[in-house]
Design a protein around this motif. Sequence first.
Motif, PDB file in Angstrom:
ATOM      1  N   GLY A 152       7.165   1.584  -6.378  1.00 28.46           N
ATOM      2  CA  GLY A 152       6.422   2.801  -6.723  1.00 28.46           C
ATOM      3  C   GLY A 152       5.726   3.294  -5.477  1.00 28.46           C
ATOM      4  N   PHE A 153       6.333   4.319  -4.809  1.00 24.50           N
ATOM      5  CA  PHE A 153       5.807   4.742  -3.510  1.00 24.50           C
ATOM      6  C   PHE A 153       5.098   6.083  -3.646  1.00 24.50           C
ATOM      7  N   GLY A 154       4.052   6.095  -4.492  1.00 24.25           N
ATOM      8  CA  GLY A 154       3.240   7.300  -4.672  1.00 24.25           C
ATOM      9  C   GLY A 154       1.973   7.180  -3.848  1.00 24.25           C
ATOM     10  N   ARG A 155       0.883   7.692  -4.401  1.00 25.05           N
ATOM     11  CA  ARG A 155      -0.373   7.731  -3.635  1.00 25.05           C
ATOM     12  C   ARG A 155      -0.837   6.331  -3.263  1.00 25.05           C
ATOM     13  N   ILE A 156      -0.892   5.431  -4.249  1.00 24.51           N
ATOM     14  CA  ILE A 156      -1.410   4.086  -3.974  1.00 24.51           C
ATOM     15  C   ILE A 156      -0.413   3.302  -3.118  1.00 24.51           C
ATOM     16  N   GLY A 157       0.857   3.361  -3.500  1.00 26.61           N
ATOM     17  CA  GLY A 157       1.891   2.618  -2.766  1.00 26.61           C
ATOM     18  C   GLY A 157       1.894   2.982  -1.285  1.00 26.61           C
ATOM     19  N   LYS A 158       1.757   4.270  -0.986  1.00 27.51           N
ATOM     20  CA  LYS A 158       1.784   4.698   0.427  1.00 27.51           C
ATOM     21  C   LYS A 158       0.548   4.190   1.182  1.00 27.51           C
ATOM     22  N   ASN A 159      -0.609   4.170   0.512  1.00 26.92           N
ATOM     23  CA  ASN A 159      -1.804   3.607   1.179  1.00 26.92           C
ATOM     24  C   ASN A 159      -1.608   2.132   1.502  1.00 26.92           C
ATOM     25  N   SER A 201       4.201  -5.838  -4.293  1.00 28.32           N
ATOM     26  CA  SER A 201       3.030  -5.189  -4.892  1.00 28.32           C
ATOM     27  C   SER A 201       3.507  -4.033  -5.779  1.00 28.32           C
ATOM     28  N   LEU A 202       3.064  -4.041  -7.043  1.00 27.50           N
ATOM     29  CA  LEU A 202       3.555  -3.049  -8.014  1.00 27.50           C
ATOM     30  C   LEU A 202       2.616  -1.842  -8.075  1.00 27.50           C
ATOM     31  N   HIS A 203       3.216  -0.648  -7.939  1.00 26.15           N
ATOM     32  CA  HIS A 203       2.422   0.593  -7.990  1.00 26.15           C
ATOM     33  C   HIS A 203       3.149   1.709  -8.718  1.00 26.15           C
TER      34      HIS A 203
END
Length: 314
Positions: A152-159, A201-203
Amino acid sequence: MKKAVILARSFARSAKDPLRLLETAGIQVEIKKDPDPENEKIVSELIGDAEGVLVGMDRVGEVVFTNCPNLKVVSKHGVGVDNIDLQSAQKHSVVVANAPGTNSISVAEMAFTLILILARKIPHFFEQVKNKEWGATSFGLELEGKTIGIVGFGRIGKNVAQYAQAFAMKVLYYDPFITDEISPYKKVELEILFKDADFISLHAPLTDETREMVNDKLLSLMKKEAFLINTARGELINEEALYLSLKENRIAGAALDVFTHEPPFDNPLLSLPNVIATPHISSHTREANLKMGNIAAENLIRVFNGEEPLYRVV
Ligand SMILES: NC(=O)C1=CN([C@@H]2O[C@H](COP(=O)(O)OP(=O)(O)OC[C@H]3O[C@@H](n4cnc5c(N)ncnc54)[C@H](OP(=O)(O)O)[C@@H]3O)[C@@H](O)[C@H]2O)C=CC1
Ligand SMILES: O=C(O)C(=O)CO
């Protein structure tokens, strides 16, 4: 005077500014403690005849929409709207809004904290010191050169990816909705990510596709030395399969902030020595709480005023 009920637990704790926003907008606010967020009957009773509700993980589905015909808006104090039945909301013409981006730094920092805690065996060494045993009894790991797999490479994943890069880790990500490569990171298939990563890490959000996506088959691909970190939603993991992998030491450990049923006090995962757990607090920092509260309040006020919310989900 329009009435809104606040059920989001952290809102009630430190919500001076968002509360002021609501009161200044002339809304009658009732802050209530939800003793059983998964029980829709109780949630309905707490909402009663209010036109708006500000929720945390409280379940809002057909039962609530049927029992609360005055309801016009459900405002999520956070990002994930998996606790709200969106189809049912549409059927009952209720607006659902959320607060994307308000807690991404806090959750990413938490995920990375858990990675460091696992790598350096902090709970083990803290126990040891409390038991009056001094000196190293086992070795931790350096992160440099290790591989992190981000699902899951959204807001949290990218951080999380940025933090990992600062630690000189290799970053793999899986996100079926991102078509282009995001340099310097490497997009891979889910199976490759599970096979190659030292930390996973799951996002991803909880959806029909992601429910129990981490199953026995994926877990069996993980390295024996690898760790799983979940700060997204418990339901992304088949918890029985994870329990067996951890119990049989087929993977090294897991850090879990979220569970399929919360609170998870009877969950056998909590009995395992290679599991660390926190009570769904990844977004619980002063900063994120204020941002979530302000956006959630603003969404509610806008709908009460007949305007579009800042972030409409349906
Ligand atoms: N523990 C806690 O306190 C918190 C938990 N969370 C959880 O974290 C989740 C992610 O938050 P955030 O990063 O802000 O959300 P974002 O929407 O920014 O990112 C989620 C990413 O996952 C992608 N995605 C959707 N389906 C899949 C799939 N099948 N496999 C892999 N990736 C997928 C999304 O794609 P697309 O956008 O195209 O759908 C998106 O790129 C939230 O949905 C929430 O459940 C969030 C905050 C606090
Ligand atoms: O923002 C979310 O989805 C949360 O889980 C907040 O606690």
